[in-house]
Design a protein around this motif. Sequence first.
Motif, PDB file in Angstrom:
ATOM      1  N   PHE A 216       0.854  -1.207   0.000  1.00 32.62           N
ATOM      2  CA  PHE A 216       0.000   0.000   0.000  1.00 32.62           C
ATOM      3  C   PHE A 216       0.886   1.251   0.000  1.00 32.62           C
ATOM      4  N   ALA A 217       1.848   1.272   0.927  1.00 38.08           N
ATOM      5  CA  ALA A 217       2.724   2.449   1.059  1.00 38.08           C
ATOM      6  C   ALA A 217       3.514   2.662  -0.224  1.00 38.08           C
ATOM      7  N   SER A 218       4.010   1.573  -0.805  1.00 37.36           N
ATOM      8  CA  SER A 218       4.827   1.684  -2.013  1.00 37.36           C
ATOM      9  C   SER A 218       4.020   2.251  -3.186  1.00 37.36           C
ATOM     10  N   LEU A 219       2.802   1.739  -3.374  1.00 36.03           N
ATOM     11  CA  LEU A 219       1.966   2.208  -4.486  1.00 36.03           C
ATOM     12  C   LEU A 219       1.682   3.700  -4.356  1.00 36.03           C
ATOM     13  N   ILE A 220       1.322   4.105  -3.153  1.00 41.59           N
ATOM     14  CA  ILE A 220       1.035   5.520  -2.941  1.00 41.59           C
ATOM     15  C   ILE A 220       2.301   6.359  -3.117  1.00 41.59           C
ATOM     16  N   GLY A 221       3.435   5.798  -2.662  1.00 35.03           N
ATOM     17  CA  GLY A 221       4.703   6.502  -2.856  1.00 35.03           C
ATOM     18  C   GLY A 221       4.953   6.777  -4.332  1.00 35.03           C
ATOM     19  N   SER A 222       4.696   5.768  -5.176  1.00 40.51           N
ATOM     20  CA  SER A 222       4.888   5.940  -6.623  1.00 40.51           C
ATOM     21  C   SER A 222       4.012   7.069  -7.159  1.00 40.51           C
ATOM     22  N   LEU A 223       2.724   7.031  -6.774  1.00 41.70           N
ATOM     23  CA  LEU A 223       1.798   8.058  -7.257  1.00 41.70           C
ATOM     24  C   LEU A 223       2.220   9.436  -6.774  1.00 41.70           C
ATOM     25  N   PHE A 224       2.635   9.482  -5.513  1.00 40.89           N
ATOM     26  CA  PHE A 224       3.074  10.749  -4.926  1.00 40.89           C
ATOM     27  C   PHE A 224       4.239  11.342  -5.741  1.00 40.89           C
ATOM     28  N   ALA A 225       5.190  10.472  -6.103  1.00 43.22           N
ATOM     29  CA  ALA A 225       6.354  10.944  -6.864  1.00 43.22           C
ATOM     30  C   ALA A 225       5.908  11.556  -8.193  1.00 43.22           C
ATOM     31  N   HIS A 226       4.991  10.872  -8.870  1.00 43.68           N
ATOM     32  CA  HIS A 226       4.527  11.393 -10.162  1.00 43.68           C
ATOM     33  C   HIS A 226       3.748  12.690  -9.994  1.00 43.68           C
ATOM     34  N   LYS A 227       2.971  12.757  -8.920  1.00 42.49           N
ATOM     35  CA  LYS A 227       2.143  13.931  -8.739  1.00 42.49           C
ATOM     36  C   LYS A 227       2.983  15.162  -8.402  1.00 42.49           C
ATOM     37  N   ASP A 228       3.877  15.007  -7.410  1.00 39.71           N
ATOM     38  CA  ASP A 228       4.675  16.161  -6.999  1.00 39.71           C
ATOM     39  C   ASP A 228       5.741  16.512  -8.026  1.00 39.71           C
ATOM     40  N   GLY A 229       6.227  15.506  -8.752  1.00 42.55           N
ATOM     41  CA  GLY A 229       7.213  15.783  -9.779  1.00 42.55           C
ATOM     42  C   GLY A 229       8.621  15.973  -9.260  1.00 42.55           C
ATOM     43  N   PHE A 230       8.777  15.919  -7.950  1.00 41.96           N
ATOM     44  CA  PHE A 230      10.124  16.084  -7.384  1.00 41.96           C
ATOM     45  C   PHE A 230      10.173  15.406  -6.031  1.00 41.96           C
ATOM     46  N   ILE A 231      11.162  14.545  -5.815  1.00 38.20           N
ATOM     47  CA  ILE A 231      11.245  13.859  -4.522  1.00 38.20           C
ATOM     48  C   ILE A 231      12.655  13.970  -3.939  1.00 38.20           C
ATOM     49  N   THR A 232      12.727  13.980  -2.635  1.00 39.22           N
ATOM     50  CA  THR A 232      14.013  13.935  -1.942  1.00 39.22           C
ATOM     51  C   THR A 232      13.956  12.798  -0.925  1.00 39.22           C
ATOM     52  N   PRO A 233      15.119  12.342  -0.439  1.00 40.67           N
ATOM     53  CA  PRO A 233      15.116  11.217   0.506  1.00 40.67           C
ATOM     54  C   PRO A 233      14.297  11.507   1.765  1.00 40.67           C
ATOM     55  N   ASP A 234      14.036  12.769   2.055  1.00 43.32           N
ATOM     56  CA  ASP A 234      13.322  13.093   3.290  1.00 43.32           C
ATOM     57  C   ASP A 234      11.888  12.585   3.320  1.00 43.32           C
ATOM     58  N   ILE A 235      11.335  12.178   2.162  1.00 47.87           N
ATOM     59  CA  ILE A 235      10.004  11.588   2.219  1.00 47.87           C
ATOM     60  C   ILE A 235      10.060  10.236   2.926  1.00 47.87           C
ATOM     61  N   GLY A 236      11.279   9.692   3.111  1.00 49.03           N
ATOM     62  CA  GLY A 236      11.420   8.414   3.812  1.00 49.03           C
ATOM     63  C   GLY A 236      12.041   8.569   5.183  1.00 49.03           C
ATOM     64  N   SER A 237      12.005   9.793   5.722  1.00 49.51           N
ATOM     65  CA  SER A 237      12.685  10.026   7.000  1.00 49.51           C
ATOM     66  C   SER A 237      11.903   9.407   8.160  1.00 49.51           C
ATOM     67  N   PHE A 238      12.596   9.233   9.254  1.00 50.12           N
ATOM     68  CA  PHE A 238      12.008   8.654  10.461  1.00 50.12           C
ATOM     69  C   PHE A 238      10.771   9.434  10.878  1.00 50.12           C
ATOM     70  N   PHE A 239      10.844  10.743  10.763  1.00 49.31           N
ATOM     71  CA  PHE A 239       9.731  11.580  11.187  1.00 49.31           C
ATOM     72  C   PHE A 239       8.456  11.243  10.413  1.00 49.31           C
ATOM     73  N   ARG A 240       8.618  10.957   9.120  1.00 48.93           N
ATOM     74  CA  ARG A 240       7.464  10.605   8.305  1.00 48.93           C
ATOM     75  C   ARG A 240       6.829   9.299   8.783  1.00 48.93           C
ATOM     76  N   SER A 241       7.683   8.335   9.137  1.00 51.59           N
ATOM     77  CA  SER A 241       7.167   7.062   9.644  1.00 51.59           C
ATOM     78  C   SER A 241       6.334   7.292  10.888  1.00 51.59           C
ATOM     79  N   VAL A 242       6.853   8.121  11.765  1.00 49.28           N
ATOM     80  CA  VAL A 242       6.126   8.412  12.999  1.00 49.28           C
ATOM     81  C   VAL A 242       4.805   9.091  12.672  1.00 49.28           C
ATOM     82  N   GLU A 243       4.846   9.998  11.692  1.00 47.05           N
ATOM     83  CA  GLU A 243       3.637  10.705  11.288  1.00 47.05           C
ATOM     84  C   GLU A 243       2.538   9.720  10.878  1.00 47.05           C
TER      85      GLU A 243
END
Lengths: 315, 384
Positions: A216-243
């Motif tokens: 589920f997380a991976s599929l949404i991650g893919s869509l998110f990347a296409h939608k925003d058009g720009f990604i950085t490693p911080d989308i996978g940061s510890f803080f995001r997991s906690v969120e």
Amino acid sequence: MWKTARIGGLGALALILVLAPLGFPNAYFYDIAVKALFNAVVCIGLNLLIGYGGQISLGHAGFFALGAYGSAILTVTYKLPALPAMLLSALGVGVLAYLIGRPILRLKGHYLAMATLGIGIIIHIVLKTESGLTGGPDGMGVDPFSVMGFTMMGDRMWYWAAAALLVLAVWLSLNLIDSPVGRALRAVHGSEVGAEVVGVDTSSYKVMVFVVSAVFASLIGSLFAHKDGFITPDIGSFFRSVEFVVMVVLGGMASTFGSVVGAIILTLLPQVLTVVEDYEAMVFGGIMMGTMIFLPKGLLPSLVAGLRKRGGAAQ
Amino acid sequence: MRSLAKWGVAACAVVAAGVFAGAAQAADTIKIGTFLSVTGPASFLGEPEKKTLEMYVERLNKDGGVKGRKVELVHYDDGGAPDKAATFAKRLIQNDNVDIIIGGTTTGTSMAAIKVVEPAGVPFISLAGGIDIVDPVKKWVFKTPHTDRMAAEKVFLDMKKRGLTKIAMISEDAGFGKSGHDQSLKVAGIYGIQIVADEVYSPKDPDVTAQLTKIKNAAGVQAVFNFGFGQGPAIVTKNYKQLGMSLPFYQSHGVASKDFIKLAGEASEGIRLPAAGLVVADQLAATDPQKPVVTAFKKEYEAAFKSDVSTFAGHAYDGLQIALAAILRAGSTDKEKVRSEIEKTSGYVGTGGLVSMSPEDHMGLSLSAFRMVEVRKGDWVLVD
């Protein structure tokens, strides 16, 4: 009875999703709504693991980021079409989650939390340092999502896609919970030993739900990347997991609609709180603490229980 | 419990009212949007930038605004997260209807915002260093800070002057240092510089003697160049001294703050690095066109905030001045007119240097914007 409640809930959700855009004055509102719906889908997956399976993962942003980077690298560097890239990434993440899940889901409580935390951090570090592949900490650009010549453009189109996806995810989740698998999972949550005694293969169910939530997380991650058009490693940061975990807990564990509510509230809150500017973090923390103290079971379950009680008293 | 819920609803209503009230302001004001990393890992950059923008906008309004029109600053804190930056950029454009955006503390947040700004067609002045922001040139995107490539060029130019051609590089393996390292490799050949040793370290490494020992033992090294940011370069500098290395030692503009000298202590003596004129404001020649600008800015900033001026504050100041000048020349806030006026910025003397933009160059700084400084007795001394 349960069945009608389920269909009623789905119908209500669909109705809200259809009517909500009437209150959106511009594209910015659509953008926020899409992000909220994306988060909601991730949280539905995570809720299966946390709320029903009774396990925890502090590394789900890692799977989210792997999906995003998988799609980004496969489409940008290897020129694969968006859809196969997304499915391939999800498959890869699923396999990875399976391989990791088998050993670490033997751990319990804090140890499991630490292990998943470690995995999330390792993924984050790899994305940051493998700059030849990922562009390093400064991130990389991603092309828009297109399937067979049809390109997803604009926030409105994304909104409808995300809304459809959310309804699908809720439907899947509700059905899964109400199936033998779901009952087995709830048994694991209730008492692992008890479940084993009555013949539930606890470890394979745990791994299965871990894999499902990672996908589920991976599929949404893919869509998110296409939608925003720009990604950085911080989308996978510890803080995001906690969120993500906080969204599930805030909305109410073991409640699919609760996860949706939690995700939507936590995505909107920072946008609303910009009004109080410098006190943003304080107000945010205050709201979180208040919810946990006064509504310990999470927003939705507590509200529903409250309503039932009042209804009972009136009769 | 019941009254508590009521209060909650009331509070939400008030907040919502605030949001919508913000959207319905008089169209007469000039709206400048900004998103900065005031919190998070890049807060030491974003904080002075925000303070600077607020101070100068307030001052401007006190003096009557731009041709009688007040200036309104709409600010959001992206916490250093690129996806948040993109969302806030969208909010500024769609919901707040800003006329121009100045912001983007880091290269990541700026690049994410570009994806929103370009299709929407709103002038955007970035405050981040990465060369990707303006190379290739994007129609609506400009930036004020120097790039890491320029820093490398300035260092290599100085080496060439001193007859040093074989050098060793030691750089951070992530972010700023990594990007600087890659740009250095690209331009080294142009200046006839040969990189004979190339070592990396992680920003959090407590010790880099191993890498430095390798450099020390490499044959023919005439100088060492460290590209990094924060405490890493201070550790490299200390280890350098401990190993008794005495080759000419260069740092990048990433350490051009007094904190570096404090951290590295005596070991920093004799180090050379490229820095903006703002760092050595008092030492600039009286005839230097930058002298009045940087001394005035330094004085005003330090008087207002009681802390050392930072070059990042200067980037924000430059962005604001370039934007206001363009609006003034355009005579309106028509986005296309303002954009083309920013592009025509010529001979603007800012804290970063002399800015002359063109359709091919959306930064407009030349190598002369960097000064070569040397650390002597715990302070910067202008050498070139």
